[in-house]
Design a protein around this motif. Structure first.
Motif, mmCIF file in Angstrom:
data_model
loop_
_atom_site.group_PDB
_atom_site.id
_atom_site.type_symbol
_atom_site.label_atom_id
_atom_site.label_comp_id
_atom_site.label_asym_id
_atom_site.label_seq_id
_atom_site.Cartn_x
_atom_site.Cartn_y
_atom_site.Cartn_z
ATOM 1 N N GLY A 68 0.771 -1.232 0.000
ATOM 2 C CA GLY A 68 0.000 0.000 0.000
ATOM 3 C C GLY A 68 0.796 1.272 0.000
ATOM 4 O O GLY A 68 1.584 1.550 -0.914
ATOM 5 N N LYS A 69 0.642 2.052 1.067
ATOM 6 C CA LYS A 69 1.014 3.458 1.046
ATOM 7 C C LYS A 69 2.513 3.744 0.909
ATOM 8 O O LYS A 69 2.891 4.859 0.560
ATOM 9 C CB LYS A 69 0.460 4.148 2.294
ATOM 10 C CG LYS A 69 -1.073 4.203 2.295
ATOM 11 C CD LYS A 69 -1.572 5.053 1.133
ATOM 12 C CE LYS A 69 -3.062 4.959 0.909
ATOM 13 N NZ LYS A 69 -3.884 5.380 2.015
ATOM 14 N N TYR B 102 3.054 -0.030 -8.403
ATOM 15 C CA TYR B 102 2.131 -0.815 -7.583
ATOM 16 C C TYR B 102 1.514 -1.957 -8.390
ATOM 17 O O TYR B 102 1.380 -3.077 -7.885
ATOM 18 C CB TYR B 102 1.040 0.086 -7.013
ATOM 19 C CG TYR B 102 0.318 -0.522 -5.838
ATOM 20 C CD1 TYR B 102 1.020 -1.084 -4.780
ATOM 21 C CD2 TYR B 102 -1.073 -0.523 -5.777
ATOM 22 C CE1 TYR B 102 0.364 -1.641 -3.692
ATOM 23 C CE2 TYR B 102 -1.732 -1.082 -4.685
ATOM 24 C CZ TYR B 102 -1.015 -1.634 -3.651
ATOM 25 O OH TYR B 102 -1.669 -2.196 -2.582
ATOM 26 N N THR C 164 -6.279 -5.249 1.512
ATOM 27 C CA THR C 164 -6.133 -4.079 0.659
ATOM 28 C C THR C 164 -5.570 -2.901 1.445
ATOM 29 O O THR C 164 -5.573 -2.876 2.674
ATOM 30 C CB THR C 164 -7.483 -3.695 0.030
ATOM 31 O OG1 THR C 164 -8.457 -3.523 1.072
ATOM 32 C CG2 THR C 164 -7.967 -4.782 -0.906
ATOM 33 N N THR C 165 -5.111 -1.895 0.712
ATOM 34 C CA THR C 165 -4.467 -0.739 1.323
ATOM 35 C C THR C 165 -5.425 0.025 2.224
ATOM 36 O O THR C 165 -6.645 0.011 2.019
ATOM 37 C CB THR C 165 -3.926 0.206 0.228
ATOM 38 O OG1 THR C 165 -3.209 1.278 0.851
ATOM 39 C CG2 THR C 165 -5.051 0.791 -0.606
ATOM 40 N N THR C 166 -4.882 0.672 3.225
ATOM 41 C CA THR C 166 -5.706 1.425 4.176
ATOM 42 C C THR C 166 -5.924 2.859 3.713
ATOM 43 O O THR C 166 -5.048 3.454 3.079
ATOM 44 C CB THR C 166 -5.032 1.480 5.554
ATOM 45 O OG1 THR C 166 -3.747 2.095 5.408
ATOM 46 C CG2 THR C 166 -4.865 0.087 6.114
ATOM 47 N N ASP D 195 -6.581 6.718 -3.267
ATOM 48 C CA ASP D 195 -7.126 5.482 -2.689
ATOM 49 C C ASP D 195 -7.888 4.683 -3.738
ATOM 50 O O ASP D 195 -7.784 3.457 -3.802
ATOM 51 C CB ASP D 195 -8.053 5.802 -1.521
ATOM 52 C CG ASP D 195 -7.291 6.220 -0.271
ATOM 53 O OD1 ASP D 195 -6.111 5.848 -0.164
ATOM 54 O OD2 ASP D 195 -7.867 6.907 0.582
ATOM 55 N N MET E 46 -5.421 2.959 -6.158
ATOM 56 C CA MET E 46 -4.754 1.800 -5.564
ATOM 57 C C MET E 46 -5.726 0.631 -5.410
ATOM 58 O O MET E 46 -5.389 -0.515 -5.691
ATOM 59 C CB MET E 46 -4.154 2.173 -4.210
ATOM 60 C CG MET E 46 -3.082 3.239 -4.272
ATOM 61 S SD MET E 46 -2.214 3.508 -2.710
ATOM 62 C CE MET E 46 -0.983 2.219 -2.793
ATOM 63 N N ARG E 47 -6.927 0.927 -4.988
ATOM 64 C CA ARG E 47 -7.926 -0.126 -4.808
ATOM 65 C C ARG E 47 -8.255 -0.796 -6.136
ATOM 66 O O ARG E 47 -8.359 -2.023 -6.220
ATOM 67 C CB ARG E 47 -9.191 0.459 -4.184
ATOM 68 C CG ARG E 47 -10.318 -0.544 -4.036
ATOM 69 C CD ARG E 47 -11.537 0.094 -3.386
ATOM 70 N NE ARG E 47 -12.690 -0.793 -3.453
ATOM 71 C CZ ARG E 47 -12.912 -1.799 -2.630
ATOM 72 N NH1 ARG E 47 -12.041 -2.073 -1.680
ATOM 73 N NH2 ARG E 47 -13.993 -2.547 -2.743
ATOM 74 N N GLU F 112 -5.546 -3.162 -7.106
ATOM 75 C CA GLU F 112 -5.605 -4.367 -6.278
ATOM 76 C C GLU F 112 -6.696 -5.318 -6.753
ATOM 77 O O GLU F 112 -6.483 -6.527 -6.899
ATOM 78 C CB GLU F 112 -5.850 -3.967 -4.824
ATOM 79 C CG GLU F 112 -4.676 -3.262 -4.179
ATOM 80 C CD GLU F 112 -5.028 -2.595 -2.865
ATOM 81 O OE1 GLU F 112 -4.104 -2.313 -2.088
ATOM 82 O OE2 GLU F 112 -6.228 -2.345 -2.617
#
Length: 376
Positions: free
Chosen positions: A259-260, A294, A318-320, A352, A355-356, A359
């Motif tokens: 993630g971040k 990513y 998944t990323t926060t 966000d 990134m989601r 994923e």
């Protein structure tokens, strides 16, 4: 908390983030999902979606008692809940709401030694405690309260690993705090920086590991423990981090997360050649963007898991979302909320969402490949 965010975030890359997350409750959602899948026994590769649970008003435990919705409590009988959920066919752990829980948490900073000084909200001056009295209620099914005794019984002669960044470490700490009510773990290993650790529960022969690898791929990181960098991160987009891949076959269950950290300034390498970067002004390199790296990382990770030949039950977390609202830790952002957002009260930021989407897209490809091999 701020000190930790300095280590995990880049100020130039996160200007649009304003959503909030409380890690404590997320760990309960994660454990709940783990139990759902452990009991069903029907999935070999699963995705865990992070749910943000910030808060915006003072909440006291006594007021939560009065506001608790009238519903029949979930049973701690896992087989009974499994039977009910299977009959309804509508159980979706990711759709639901946070509701008041007057029973409170399994542990506090006073009862668990795994909580480190800089994580100790109460010791560091937080005056309220209402944020501890919530639980996740999935829509259409009942989520039984986590039972540490049952968990250890199911995990006899097994091993778990949490693989990722500081969020994974926090989840391990939470699990250790809960399991310590049944048996104290013995720490059997730590790396030089005490970031990767292994614990053993001798009575149950259960091993729990946390592997600190914030990118999951090979990364040369030049940061001290306070997050101060002396040089740009060097990311190798075609190599996984051997810290976790070399141990993967030892695990019966693995929770993998990235993630971040990909939002930090980094130089990208492929086939031993520098191919570009993310936010590296003055370097005369092609700006490829964090999303490029990513996606490459997700492809490598999922390909490794589906091709390893070792049937670890793998969860992908998944990323926060961000921790701060109305700015970042360096620009006036705050973490003042005290009750969860309701559905529709907050929107995902552009970063966000990006990134989601990466994923979910790459996970779907891996799941389709896994299905062909008959693992589902």
């Amino acid at each position: 908390m701020v000190k930790e965010m300095r280590s995990d975030l880049n100020p130039f890359s996160l200007s649009k983030h304003n959503s909030v997350i409380i890690k404590f409750a997320v760990s309960f959602l994660l454990v709940g999902l783990a139990f759902r899948l452990l009991i069903s026994g029907s999935f070999r590769f699963s995705s865990v979606v992070e749910t943000s649970i910030p808060a915006n008003e003072e909440t006291k435990p006594e007021s939560l008692m009065a506001s608790l919705p009238a519903e029949e409590p979930a049973s701690n009988d896992f087989e009974a809940n499994k039977s009910q959920n299977s009959q309804s066919g509508k159980c979706d752990l990711f759709t639901g709401e946070w509701i008041p829980d007057p029973s409170g948490p399994f542990y506090t900073n006073q009862s668990c030694l795994q909580i480190e000084g800089h994580q100790n909200c109460m010791k560091n001056g937080r005056p309220d405690s209402g944020y501890l009295y919530w639980r996740w209620s999935p829509r259409g099914c009942r989520l039984p309260k986590f039972n540490p005794k049952n968990f250890l019984h199911l995990m006899r002669n097994k091993s778990w690993a949490f693989i990722g960044d500081s969020i994974s470490r926090n989840h391990v700490q939470s699990l250790l705090c809960i399991l310590s009510q049944v048996e104290q773990a013995v720490e059997t290993y730590h790396d030089e920086e005490y970031r990767s650790k292994i614990w053993h529960f001798p009575t149950h022969n259960f091993t729990l590991s946390v592997i600190w690898t914030p990118f999951l791929i090979r990364a040369d990181i030049f940061e001290d423990m306070n997050g101060v960098s002396s040089s740009e991160i060097q990311l190798h987009l075609d190599e996984l981090d051997k810290k976790w891949t070399d141990q993967y076959r030892n695990f019966d269950y693995a929770i993998v997360a990235g993630g971040k950290w990909f939002l930090k300034t980094a130089i990208y390498h492929e086939n031993n050649v520098v191919t570009g970067c993310h936010y590296c002004p003055g370097k005369n390199l092609t700006e490829l963007g964090f999303d490029y790296a990513y996606r490459k990382a997700m492809q490598l990770i999922f390909n490794f898991i589906t091709s390893s030949g070792h049937k670890t039950l793998a969860f992908f977390r998944t990323t926060t979302p961000d921790h701060f609202e109305n700015g970042e830790w360096f620009s006036g952002g705050t973490c003042n909320r005290k009750v969860p957002f309701k559905e529709g009260e907050v929107n995902m930021t552009d970063v966000d969402t990006m990134m989601r989407n990466i994923e979910l897209e790459e996970f779907a490809k891996a799941a389709a490949y896994d299905l062909k091999k008959g693992w589902f």
